[in-house]
Enzyme design. Sequence first.
Site, short mmCIF file in Angstrom:
data_model
loop_
_atom_site.label_atom_id
_atom_site.label_comp_id
_atom_site.label_asym_id
_atom_site.label_seq_id
_atom_site.Cartn_x
_atom_site.Cartn_y
_atom_site.Cartn_z
N LYS A 42 1.12 -10.04 6.65
CA LYS A 42 1.77 -11.14 7.34
C LYS A 42 2.49 -10.65 8.59
CE LYS A 42 2.84 -12.64 2.69
NZ LYS A 42 3.89 -12.50 1.67
N GLU A 98 -1.93 -5.91 15.08
CA GLU A 98 -1.15 -5.34 13.98
C GLU A 98 0.31 -5.22 14.39
OE1 GLU A 98 -0.47 -4.99 11.09
OE2 GLU A 98 -1.42 -3.25 10.15
N ASP A 99 1.20 -5.25 13.40
CA ASP A 99 2.63 -5.12 13.70
C ASP A 99 3.03 -3.68 13.99
OD1 ASP A 99 2.23 -4.35 11.07
OD2 ASP A 99 3.81 -5.60 10.22
N ASP A 102 1.81 3.23 11.02
CA ASP A 102 2.66 4.24 10.39
C ASP A 102 1.76 5.46 10.11
OD1 ASP A 102 5.16 4.97 9.20
OD2 ASP A 102 4.37 4.47 7.24
N VAL A 152 11.92 -0.16 10.22
CA VAL A 152 12.43 -1.26 11.05
C VAL A 152 12.02 -2.62 10.49
CG1 VAL A 152 12.51 0.10 13.18
CG2 VAL A 152 10.39 -1.08 12.58
P1 IMP Z 1 0.03 2.52 7.50
O1 IMP Z 1 -1.22 2.24 6.74
O2 IMP Z 1 0.81 3.65 6.90
O3 IMP Z 1 -0.20 2.73 8.98
O4 IMP Z 1 0.98 1.29 7.24
C1 IMP Z 1 1.09 0.24 8.07
C2 IMP Z 1 1.79 -0.90 7.36
O5 IMP Z 1 2.97 -0.46 6.66
C3 IMP Z 1 2.25 -1.88 8.39
O6 IMP Z 1 1.26 -2.83 8.64
C4 IMP Z 1 3.48 -2.46 7.73
O7 IMP Z 1 3.12 -3.54 6.93
C5 IMP Z 1 4.04 -1.36 6.88
N1 IMP Z 1 5.14 -0.63 7.58
C6 IMP Z 1 5.11 0.62 8.07
N2 IMP Z 1 6.27 0.97 8.65
C7 IMP Z 1 7.08 -0.12 8.54
C8 IMP Z 1 8.44 -0.40 8.97
O8 IMP Z 1 9.15 0.42 9.58
N3 IMP Z 1 8.91 -1.64 8.67
C9 IMP Z 1 8.17 -2.58 8.00
N4 IMP Z 1 6.91 -2.36 7.60
C10 IMP Z 1 6.36 -1.14 7.86
MG MG Z 2 1.14 -4.80 8.44
#
Ligand code: IMP
Ligand code: MG
Length: 178
Positions: A42, A98-99, A102, A152
């Site tokens: 979301k 994407e938001d 990470d 965040v």
């Molecule tokens: P990744 O697969 O580790 O790149 O994770 C990405 C997802 O983790 C994002 O789409 C977010 O939903 C969540 N996420 C990662 N860091 C944060 C943060 O600082 N705040 C809120 N959600 C986060």
């Molecule tokens: Mg996300």
Amino acid sequence: MWKDIKEILIESKELQGRVRELGEEISRDYAGREPHLIGVLKGAVVFMADLSRYMAIPVSFDFMAVSSYGASTKTSGVVRILKDLEESIEGKDIIIVEDIIDSGLTLHYLYNNLSSRRPASLEICTLLDKPERREVEVPVKYCGFAIPDRFVVGYGLDFAQKYRNLPYIGVLKDEIFK
Ligand code: IMP
Ligand code: MG
């Protein structure tokens, strides 16, 4: 809600200014075309709503929802699709919205999954990036802000489904995580 915030990392004005720049850049890059924006639910909803309104070209929307498997399988980058696209993307110019990136595992999976569906082109647009946390490389074309390794919230990003409607990007007080 506001009282839970320890620090504002990106003010609303700065956020809007950068999102506008991204919208204008994408409009120039895709002039004469009609990109199909795929928002990752979301978190990307707020960003995609603003970004698309700064775009001066026609676009269409679709959404996907994904969730990572448990911690043990997360390193393998296995991601479960909770909601798939409603329309085929074959032959379309796709921009994944994407938001935040990470570890990169979610987008790595999504990028490979969508590229196997034969779009005409496939790019990634993320509002935030935490480069220090990266475990797998993802080809990001458009990025709003690189931020330090901190959790965040706001502007679509949540903690336990809260804070998505904050108009800025902020850091929560330590006691909220307890
Ligand atoms: P990744 O697969 O580790 O790149 O994770 C990405 C997802 O983790 C994002 O789409 C977010 O939903 C969540 N996420 C990662 N860091 C944060 C943060 O600082 N705040 C809120 N959600 C986060
Ligand atoms: Mg996300």
